[in-house]
Design an enzyme around this catalytic site. Structure first.
Site, short mmCIF file in Angstrom:
data_model
loop_
_atom_site.label_atom_id
_atom_site.label_comp_id
_atom_site.label_asym_id
_atom_site.label_seq_id
_atom_site.Cartn_x
_atom_site.Cartn_y
_atom_site.Cartn_z
N TYR A 33 0.80 -1.22 0.00
CA TYR A 33 0.00 0.00 0.00
C TYR A 33 0.84 1.27 0.00
O TYR A 33 0.29 2.37 -0.08
CB TYR A 33 -0.89 0.03 1.24
CG TYR A 33 -2.28 -0.49 1.02
CD1 TYR A 33 -2.49 -1.85 0.83
CD2 TYR A 33 -3.36 0.36 1.01
CE1 TYR A 33 -3.76 -2.34 0.64
CE2 TYR A 33 -4.64 -0.13 0.82
CZ TYR A 33 -4.83 -1.48 0.64
OH TYR A 33 -6.08 -1.95 0.46
N LYS A 58 2.40 -13.54 6.40
CA LYS A 58 2.66 -14.58 5.41
C LYS A 58 4.18 -14.78 5.33
O LYS A 58 4.78 -14.78 4.25
CB LYS A 58 2.04 -14.13 4.06
CG LYS A 58 1.97 -15.19 3.00
CD LYS A 58 0.99 -16.30 3.29
CE LYS A 58 1.13 -17.40 2.26
NZ LYS A 58 0.46 -18.64 2.64
#
Ligand code: NAP
Length: 404
Positions: free
Chosen positions: A150, A217
């Protein structure tokens, strides 16, 4: 203008009895939900504090309204007002996909360094939900708000910049990419991670929550998401070592029982976490998550308890804070007084809690809860509920005020 400014003394907010709070109506359905929500906020403050306290609302502009009035979607005056008054609230703003202005929401978060996107997700009895036990969900997501994919560092396929990055990676780093690739960069820093996890643990401590889970992750993206996990544990150990335990310590030292007054800090890989919140939601209280995965899991959790129409949110840094409806501008419903204003209304309740006006926040939540129990709901809930009465956006807000 009357009212007083909220100030920050370096460690906490100082809030007078008549704070000036800037608001951005927002695009699309923004004016509908703001017109509904504002009387709810005023009624809650009045009911909680008589005439002793009130909010002095100050309109500031962003998005389409600002474009029409000032020829820019994010005027400098808007940022200046948010800096001056410290705490603000906003409706949704349009973000064009794939071009045009960059997201105003992302810009606001970056300019004011609102590094945590906080989304408390809980169930309001009677709300139609797609799972069997939505009542088991009471989870607050702390999503990192300024980094990760982002951060907006990206180059379009075919541009000089993309070609240069591809050439650099090939020549200097021995990495070969297809020439026709677009490129995005994923930065996750130790600084950004530590301040987010610190805020999440402080929140858990203040509210007597039992777990803080680092979601990542990191098995695949080791030096960004994996580092997020490692830095999160490091921060917990260094700054909250006396009040936190890890999962390993829980079994080796405490026989699987969390001692009173302690918080369990654990971690979950994102794909597993998406299953956990569906299968065992009661085991999780607070999640600390990097930006992109945080975006997904916030909305997935909101859906689990009945949808985005009811999910509040806040973007918080030090010292600035902007509370916001978490859904988008839903343009097809704009100006129809139809959409569910619950998200903005609950964001306002969150804002009052943040200001220390917890009685006003509690009144809003109880009024909303009773309205849903009475089955007076907007179209989105009505179409899923047996025997419900359809009310408009403003009608829903009035019903909340009547039930405070
Ligand atoms: P959206 O505006 O959230 O709307 C998608 C659908 O979600 C609506 O058609 C409606 O579904 C349902 N919905 C949204 N808000 C609702 C509410 N308050 N009450 C009941 N139902 C609600 O998402 P979008 O169409 O993807 O995005 C539109 C624009 O908003 C885009 O420009 C996007 O970038 C922007 N956006 C802004 C923000 C923000 O400002 N924070 C956040 C997200 C998106 P049904 O049609 O099924 O009733």
């Amino acid at each position: 203008m009357e009212g007083c400014k909220i100030t920050f003394d370096g460690s906490r907010l100082l809030v007078g009895d008549e704070p000036v709070i800037p608001f951005i109506e927002g695009d699309g359905v923004g004016p509908d939900i703001w017109a509904a929500a504002r009387p709810v906020f005023d009624a809650a403050v009045k009911k909680a504090y008589g005439g002793r306290r009130r909010v002095v609302w100050k309109e500031i502009y962003a998005g389409e309204k600002a474009m029409a009035m000032f020829g820019t979607a994010l005027p400098d005056e808007t940022i200046a007002a948010l800096r001056e008054y410290i705490v603000g609230i906003k409706g949704p703003l349009t973000t064009p996909v794939g071009g045009g202005i960059r997201s105003l929401n992302v810009a606001l978060r970056q300019i004011l360094d609102l590094f945590a996107c906080i989304r408390p997700v809980r169930y309001y009895a009677g709300t139609p939900a797609p799972v069997k036990r939505p009542d088991l969900v009471d989870i607050t997501v702390f999503r990192e708000n300024t980094e990760d994919l982002y951060a907006g560092i990206e180059w379009k396929e075919g541009t000089k910049e993309a070609s240069r990055v591809i050439a650099f990676l090939k020549d200097e780093m021995g990495v070969s990419l297809r020439e026709d690739s677009g490129i995005g960069i994923k930065p996750i820093s130790k600084t950004g991670t530590r301040r987010l996890v610190r805020m999440a643990i402080q929140y858990a401590l203040e509210r007597g929550k039992k777990t803080v889970t680092l979601v990542h992750k990191g098995n695949i993206m080791k030096f960004t998401e994996g580092a997020f996990r490692d830095w999160g544990y490091e921060l917990a150990r260094e700054e909250f070592g006396d009040v936190t335990v890890t999962e390993e310590e829980l079994s080796t030292r405490y026989g699987g029982r969390l001692p009173d007054g302690k918080i369990l800090v654990n971690d979950r890989i994102a794909d597993s976490m998406f299953q956990q919140v569906l299968l065992r939601p009661a085991e999780y209280d607070v999640l600390a998550v990097p930006n992109l995965i945080g975006d997904f899991i916030s909305d997935a959790l909101a859906a689990q308890v009945g949808g985005l129409g009811m999910a509040p949110g806040a973007n918080i840094g030090i010292p600035y804070a902007v509370f916001e409806a978490t859904h988008g501008t839903a343009p097809k419903y704009a100006g129809q007084d139809k959409i569910n204003p619950g998200s903005l209304i609950l964001s306002g309740a969150m804002m009052f809690d943040y200001l220390g006006w917890t009685e006003a926040g509690a009144l809003i939540r109880s009024g909303l809860e009773r309205t849903i129990e009475d089955k007076l709901v907007t179209y989105d809930l009505e179409r899923q509920m047996e025997g419900a009465t359809l009310v408009s956006c403003s009608g829903f807000a009035s019903a909340i005020v009547e039930r405070m």
